[in-house]
Design a protein around this motif. Structure first.
Motif, mmCIF file in Angstrom:
data_model
loop_
_atom_site.group_PDB
_atom_site.id
_atom_site.type_symbol
_atom_site.label_atom_id
_atom_site.label_comp_id
_atom_site.label_asym_id
_atom_site.label_seq_id
_atom_site.Cartn_x
_atom_site.Cartn_y
_atom_site.Cartn_z
ATOM 1 N N ALA A 155 0.830 -1.200 0.000
ATOM 2 C CA ALA A 155 0.000 0.000 0.000
ATOM 3 C C ALA A 155 0.868 1.254 0.000
ATOM 4 O O ALA A 155 0.564 2.235 -0.702
ATOM 5 N N ILE A 156 1.957 1.237 0.747
ATOM 6 C CA ILE A 156 2.855 2.399 0.785
ATOM 7 C C ILE A 156 3.472 2.626 -0.587
ATOM 8 O O ILE A 156 3.511 3.762 -1.090
ATOM 9 N N GLU A 157 3.947 1.558 -1.230
ATOM 10 C CA GLU A 157 4.536 1.712 -2.562
ATOM 11 C C GLU A 157 3.504 2.176 -3.570
ATOM 12 O O GLU A 157 3.799 2.975 -4.460
ATOM 13 N N ARG A 158 2.270 1.693 -3.452
ATOM 14 C CA ARG A 158 1.201 2.121 -4.356
ATOM 15 C C ARG A 158 0.921 3.613 -4.171
ATOM 16 O O ARG A 158 0.748 4.352 -5.148
ATOM 17 N N ASP A 159 0.909 4.088 -2.914
ATOM 18 C CA ASP A 159 0.695 5.513 -2.654
ATOM 19 C C ASP A 159 1.832 6.356 -3.203
ATOM 20 O O ASP A 159 1.610 7.442 -3.745
ATOM 21 N N ILE A 160 3.062 5.874 -3.080
ATOM 22 C CA ILE A 160 4.206 6.610 -3.609
ATOM 23 C C ILE A 160 4.096 6.729 -5.121
ATOM 24 O O ILE A 160 4.320 7.807 -5.690
ATOM 25 N N ARG A 161 3.739 5.623 -5.801
ATOM 26 C CA ARG A 161 3.586 5.676 -7.255
ATOM 27 C C ARG A 161 2.464 6.629 -7.643
ATOM 28 O O ARG A 161 2.570 7.373 -8.612
ATOM 29 N N ARG A 162 1.365 6.625 -6.874
ATOM 30 C CA ARG A 162 0.241 7.515 -7.159
ATOM 31 C C ARG A 162 0.667 8.980 -7.022
ATOM 32 O O ARG A 162 0.324 9.824 -7.852
ATOM 33 N N GLU A 163 1.446 9.291 -5.983
ATOM 34 C CA GLU A 163 1.932 10.658 -5.794
ATOM 35 C C GLU A 163 2.873 11.074 -6.919
ATOM 36 O O GLU A 163 2.821 12.214 -7.386
#
Length: 89
Positions: free
Chosen positions: A41-49
């Motif tokens: 989830a953290i990596e997904r949020d980073i990619r989204r940002e």
């Protein structure tokens, strides 16, 4: 060999926490993802940002009035190749 791989996958899933791993079988073979759901989830949020930051940068460049689109057409043996570039001065 036909029974070894399914038995191996079953043993791996039974001995470890199922939520902590993703097992994928694809063209590249068997892949095991040891990350926790929180890490994913953290990596997904980073990619989204990162994507949002990139869209914002593109939007700002597009809003400026001093941009132009240059299309070049090259003739090759197999036909025409069109390249479009956006140039902002």
């Amino acid at each position: 060999m036909k029974l070894f791989i399914p038995a191996l996958l079953t043993a791996m899933m039974a001995t470890s926490g199922a939520y902590a791993q993703s097992i994928g079988i694809g063209p590249g073979g068997v892949q095991i993802d040891p990350r926790t759901p929180r890490d994913r989830a953290i990596e997904r949020d980073i990619r989204r940002e990162d994507r949002a930051r990139e869209r914002y940068r593109d939007h700002r460049a597009r809003d400026r009035g001093d941009c132009r689109t240059v299309t070049t057409v090259r003739e090759t043996r197999r036909g025409e190749v069109r390249e479009t570039q956006r140039i902002c001065d």
